[in-house]
Design a protein around this motif. Structure first.
Motif, PDB file in Angstrom:
ATOM      1  N   ASN A  55       0.830  -1.198   0.000  1.00 52.89           N
ATOM      2  CA  ASN A  55       0.000   0.000   0.000  1.00 52.89           C
ATOM      3  C   ASN A  55       0.872   1.259   0.000  1.00 52.89           C
ATOM      4  N   ASP A  56       2.083   1.146   0.484  1.00 52.13           N
ATOM      5  CA  ASP A  56       3.050   2.244   0.481  1.00 52.13           C
ATOM      6  C   ASP A  56       4.253   1.786  -0.330  1.00 52.13           C
ATOM      7  N   TYR A  67       2.806   7.179   3.327  1.00 45.89           N
ATOM      8  CA  TYR A  67       1.520   6.815   2.724  1.00 45.89           C
ATOM      9  C   TYR A  67       0.739   8.074   2.367  1.00 45.89           C
ATOM     10  N   TYR A  68       0.686   9.026   3.281  1.00 44.57           N
ATOM     11  CA  TYR A  68      -0.067  10.271   3.043  1.00 44.57           C
ATOM     12  C   TYR A  68       0.598  11.141   1.982  1.00 44.57           C
ATOM     13  N   ASN A  70       2.257   9.973  -0.507  1.00 46.62           N
ATOM     14  CA  ASN A  70       2.028   9.277  -1.772  1.00 46.62           C
ATOM     15  C   ASN A  70       0.661   9.586  -2.372  1.00 46.62           C
ATOM     16  N   LEU A  71      -0.335   9.816  -1.541  1.00 44.97           N
ATOM     17  CA  LEU A  71      -1.695  10.017  -2.036  1.00 44.97           C
ATOM     18  C   LEU A  71      -1.785  11.181  -3.005  1.00 44.97           C
ATOM     19  N   TRP A  76      -1.501   5.682  -4.968  1.00 42.50           N
ATOM     20  CA  TRP A  76      -2.425   5.011  -4.068  1.00 42.50           C
ATOM     21  C   TRP A  76      -2.879   3.723  -4.714  1.00 42.50           C
ATOM     22  N   ASP A  81      -8.135   4.744  -0.653  1.00 43.08           N
ATOM     23  CA  ASP A  81      -6.982   5.625  -0.480  1.00 43.08           C
ATOM     24  C   ASP A  81      -7.206   6.934  -1.238  1.00 43.08           C
ATOM     25  N   GLN A  82      -7.643   6.810  -2.478  1.00 40.93           N
ATOM     26  CA  GLN A  82      -7.902   7.997  -3.291  1.00 40.93           C
ATOM     27  C   GLN A  82      -9.015   8.835  -2.661  1.00 40.93           C
ATOM     28  N   VAL A  94      -5.197  14.286   5.491  1.00 37.85           N
ATOM     29  CA  VAL A  94      -4.181  13.769   4.565  1.00 37.85           C
ATOM     30  C   VAL A  94      -3.071  14.810   4.401  1.00 37.85           C
TER      31      VAL A  94
END
Length: 133
Positions: A55-56, A67-68, A70-71, A76, A81-82, A94
């Protein structure tokens, strides 16, 4: 927009790579290089139900706020996530957690503390999940 006639294999994220809409097989909101990498990784997804993706993608073995970050870059994996990055109610979180690792760790600690107050089900009342999707 997702087509209604998805394959049973399209339950997690593969539909975003191969069967997204009538006009584009790939979700155009995904980072193009990331989408291509996922396509290579997932090319046998209909034959190998055990395949998985992180996921990351940037720091998969590390607990951090990447992770945040990357969004916002289209990195994502899941539709949820999106949605976090797009929804006006969650977007400020986020953005905060992407910029401020300390704020993310503090919020995470508070949530874990709250969760620890719930009674854990054990024995015949509990449930062990082999799959988390």
């Amino acid at each position: 927009m997702v087509t209604a006639d998805r394959s049973p294999y399209d339950t997690e994220f593969s539909y975003r790579l191969y069967n997204f809409s009538r006009t584009s097989p790939t979700d155009l909101a995904l980072n193009p290089k990331y989408a291509e990498g996922l396509k290579k990784l997932c090319q046998n997804y209909t034959k190998d139900p055990t395949m998985s993706a992180f996921n990351d993608v940037m720091t998969p073995g590390k607990f951090d706020n990447m992770y945040y970050q990357n969004l916002d870059k289209g990195l994502w994996l899941l539709a949820s996530d999106q949605a976090l990055a797009a929804d006006r109610r969650t977007k400020p979180f986020v953005e905060l957690y992407a910029k401020n690792k300390k704020a993310f760790f503090q919020a995470f600690a508070q949530v874990m503390e709250k969760l620890s107050t719930y009674k854990i089900k054990t024995g015949k009342d509990g449930e062990v999940r082999d799959r988390c999707d």
